[in-house]
Design an enzyme around this catalytic site. Structure first.
Site, mmCIF file in Angstrom:
data_model
loop_
_atom_site.group_PDB
_atom_site.id
_atom_site.type_symbol
_atom_site.label_atom_id
_atom_site.label_comp_id
_atom_site.label_asym_id
_atom_site.label_seq_id
_atom_site.Cartn_x
_atom_site.Cartn_y
_atom_site.Cartn_z
ATOM 1 N N HIS A 53 -2.053 11.432 -0.250
ATOM 2 C CA HIS A 53 -1.934 10.212 -1.057
ATOM 3 C C HIS A 53 -1.866 10.590 -2.540
ATOM 4 O O HIS A 53 -2.518 11.538 -2.970
ATOM 5 C CB HIS A 53 -3.143 9.306 -0.801
ATOM 6 N N GLU B 121 0.394 9.481 5.775
ATOM 7 C CA GLU B 121 0.346 8.844 4.461
ATOM 8 C C GLU B 121 1.386 9.425 3.504
ATOM 9 O O GLU B 121 1.489 10.634 3.316
ATOM 10 C CB GLU B 121 -1.059 9.009 3.861
ATOM 11 N N ASP C 119 4.482 5.961 6.121
ATOM 12 C CA ASP C 119 4.325 4.551 5.753
ATOM 13 C C ASP C 119 5.182 4.133 4.562
ATOM 14 O O ASP C 119 5.662 3.014 4.499
ATOM 15 C CB ASP C 119 2.850 4.213 5.486
ATOM 16 N N HIS C 120 5.384 5.039 3.623
ATOM 17 C CA HIS C 120 6.207 4.721 2.439
ATOM 18 C C HIS C 120 6.491 6.012 1.686
ATOM 19 O O HIS C 120 6.039 7.094 2.077
ATOM 20 C CB HIS C 120 5.527 3.685 1.534
ATOM 21 N N THR D 279 1.039 0.445 2.062
ATOM 22 C CA THR D 279 0.545 0.820 3.391
ATOM 23 C C THR D 279 0.296 -0.406 4.270
ATOM 24 O O THR D 279 0.613 -0.408 5.461
ATOM 25 C CB THR D 279 -0.743 1.643 3.274
#
Length: 689
Positions: free
Chosen positions: A413, A247, A473-474, A296
């Site tokens: 996150h 994440e 994911d980013h 996500t």
């Protein structure tokens, strides 16, 4: 007006009761409680105000009571539906009510609770008050301007509610994180209307699409296809696939060392660094995330389908529960007999996963309802990573092999809050931005969580027969915060520019194949759209007949062109950001491009635009329903049931007997859960591990 106000208050009270008792909306702070407290008001009185426009007395009161009943029915229907599915009723669910009813079967009666009488008792109270004339019918019709004023006042109140909601959760409607969020911030009535509008818009686009549109996309894909590299094709054939979702993890964290206040270096992700440099790992250091507003869920869309997310909002939430897909779970099931599963310690309806995964063909989805989630081991985005991986193995060990699985970790996150328990201790960065300061500690926690999971895979015997793919994911630090990060990555705030922002969109992509020794760091430029064809070719499945927008990263025909969702791009030679052209190798702005440079960059831009356009046409028109050249049988989402999944898997093991390939069966029907070892940060520090 007396009945109007009284009914409005009753609906508000029932809504609040449902929010508190039946819906699990995860309220985080006092501000969210306030929004929750007021959100039923605007829509309730707006709907009831419809009756005020009816001029005849009896007809007006009947209209008001009908609206009262329908709003109450909608509320109670959602209450019972939520008890079974932990989700809210969508318009598509209403249209397929027969499927829902048949899915509930005999369990429907078990969904009712003794206190459900509260949702209907008010009708008896209102009836008695009307019969005894405690509430009297007003003989005079409500003036039109009064009715209009009430409607306008309700609309104004809703606008204020929406403003507060957008303050608490920016882009609430644009990105459509979760139905829970919309209900939490805007109310159930508003959610139903909003869902109806988006459903209509989606269906309109879908209705206008035709097989000719599919032919156009198919022709593009044939020309864009990159054939597999014979040196890597099939080297992971038959192996389990284990995706580990890192994440918000950016590439710059690999090999990064954070200095503490005493000037001592601390390696942030020592285990992931070791995997990145392992000769059994094919690592990519020029791999970019390509997500849009779906964040996500967009990453998942690309990894599962090799299709881009939407240009607005999330594909998962807008069409994930409607479209036809030819995704990795279905391909691997029908081509190679794979079982598939997703593990995620958050609510199943976040990003509409509980519906989308059925359309992708996932056999199992273990969401938060399958985990022991409490205040001590979780935060607003779900179960923390160490207990998540630990608790997941009780299900993983019962999966039939070979399997295709995905573990979605969440602890790293935003807002990267500091741990306050035994997990605290890793140094915090010293910048003016608290979000950046905590980013390294949560990344370190994720790193140790993954290491513990790897240790279990080895102890259980899964490791040697698996290909383990780790990906970011980013971005974790947003563009607006990058200047505050500059000095930590060897740059200066004053000289930081758009090109630097683009380089920060790199994320890790590591394909770890135990037994292979020819791995290493690959400098090919690529992105998440390329992940699926890359994986399938490693598994020995040629993608030439599938509609995929990406290219195998190992292919000698790979174009090395990375398209961003906004139309910008990166290539080994040029980086185009808006109208600015940069030399990718030097990072310098080409302020006066030559004619040749203009032609070359325009050609690349045209390719990017076409790739995005073909993906959007495929998704928005649901074109894969017309496609048959792949030979796949279309996925039927009704074949998937994410309830009582452990029991489902045990029944399969029992039925297969000695032919069962699950780890549990291979281990003489003995659990491997005790092979999982986990400790806190403080415990590791004490033992110097």
């Amino acid at each position: 007006m007396g009945l109007f106000l009284f009914i409005g208050v009753l609906i508000w009270m029932k809504s609040i009761f449902a929010y508190v008792v039946d819906f699990h909306l995860r309220i985080e702070n006092a501000f969210e409680y306030f929004i929750l407290f007021i959100n039923p008001i605007a829509s309730t009185f707006f709907l009831l105000a419809i009756a005020l426009y009816v001029r005849r007395k009896r007809a007006s009161y009947i209209t008001m009571m009908v609206i009262y009943f329908l709003v109450s029915l909608l509320l109670f229907s959602n209450v019972t539906y939520y008890r079974e599915f932990t989700d809210f009723i969508t318009v598509n669910t209403m249209l397929g009510a027969g499927k829902v009813a048949s899915g509930l079967g005999e369990s429907a009666l078990r969904l009712f609770r003794p206190y459900d009488v509260i949702y209907w008792l008010d009708f008896i109270i209102v009836g008695i008050l009307l019969l005894t004339k405690t509430i009297k019918m007003d003989e005079r019709p409500v003036r039109a301007r009064v009715a209009l004023s009430m409607s306008l006042l309700s609309a104004l109140f809703f606008a204020a509610n929406l403003t507060l909601a957008e303050t608490a959760r920016p882009q609430l409607l644009g990105r459509q994180f979760s139905r829970d969020y919309i209900v939490k911030f805007l109310g159930l009535n508003a959610f139903t209307v909003y869902d109806g509008v988006t459903t209509y818009q989606t269906n309109q686009v879908r209705a206008e699409a035709s097989e000719n549109d599919m032919d156009t996309v198919s022709d593009y894909v044939k020309g864009h296809y990159a054939e597999p590299n014979p040196e890597t094709f099939g080297i992971a054939k038959g192996k389990n696939v284990i995706y580990i979702h890192l994440e918000s993890f950016q590439q710059f964290l690999i090999d990064y060392k954070l200095k503490d206040e005493n000037g001592v270096d601390h390696e942030v992700t020592p285990f992931l660094n070791s995997i990145f440099h392992n000769n059994s790992t094919y690592s990519f250091d020029n791999f970019f995330h390509q997500v849009g507003q779906g964040k996500t869920s967009d990453a998942e869309t690309m990894f599962e389908n090799s299709l881009f997310g939407l240009d607005q909002g999330s594909l998962f939430t807008q069409v994930g529960g409607k479209n036809t897909f030819e995704a990795a779970p279905a391909i691997l099931d029908q081509e190679a007999g794979y079982t598939s599963a997703v593990f995620h310690g958050n609510a199943g309806n976040f990003w509409n996963r509980n519906e989308t995964y059925k359309h992708l063909g996932y056999d199992y989805f273990f969401d938060a309802s399958y985990y022991d989630v409490n205040e001590d081991n979780s935060f607003q985005y779900g179960l923390h990573d160490k207990p998540f991986f630990n608790q997941s193995v009780q299900y993983l060990e019962h999966l039939q092999q070979p399997f295709y699985s995905k573990f979605i970790a969440v602890s790293n996150h935003y807002p990267y809050s500091q741990f306050t328990n035994d997990e605290a201790g890793f140094p915090i960065a010293n910048t003016s931005d608290e979000t950046i300061n905590g980013y390294f500690a949560t990344a370190n926690y994720l790193d140790k969580s993954v290491e513990e999971f790897f240790n279990y895979l080895k102890a259980s015997g899964l490791y040697d027969n698996s290909v383990i793919v780790l990906y970011g994911d980013h971005y974790g630090v947003s563009t607006s915060r990058n200047k505050n990060l500059a000095e930590l990555v060897g740059k200066t705030k004053s000289t930081w520019n758009d090109f630097d922002n683009s380089t920060m969109q790199r994320v890790p992509y590591m394909i770890h194949i135990p037994g292979q020794t020819n791995g290493g760091i690959n400098h090919t430029y690529g992105g998440q759209i390329d992940a699926l064809p890359t994986l399938l070719h490693l598994l020995g499945i040629d993608t030439k007949n599938y509609i995929q927008m990406g290219q195998d990263l190992f292919s000698k025909q790979n174009e090395q062109l990375v398209a961003f969702r906004n139309g910008n791009y990166v290539s080994p030679k040029y980086t185009m950001l808006g109208s600015n052209i940069y030399d990718t190798a030097t990072g310098l702005l080409i302020s006066e491009p030559t004619e040749q440079q203009l032609q070359e960059t325009k050609a690349l831009k045209d390719k990017v635009n076409l790739q995005l356009e073909m993906s959007d046409q495929t998704t928005n028109g649901d074109l894969l329903r017309f496609y048959t050249n792949s030979g796949l049988t279309p996925v039927n989402p009704d074949n998937y049931n994410y309830k009582d999944q452990l029991e489902q898997m045990k029944k399969i093991e029992s039925k297969k007997g000695k032919s069962s390939t699950s780890v549990y069966s291979k281990n003489n029907n003995t659990s491997t859960v005790d092979k999982y070892h986990t400790e806190s940060y403080q415990d590791y520090q004490k033992s110097n591990k």
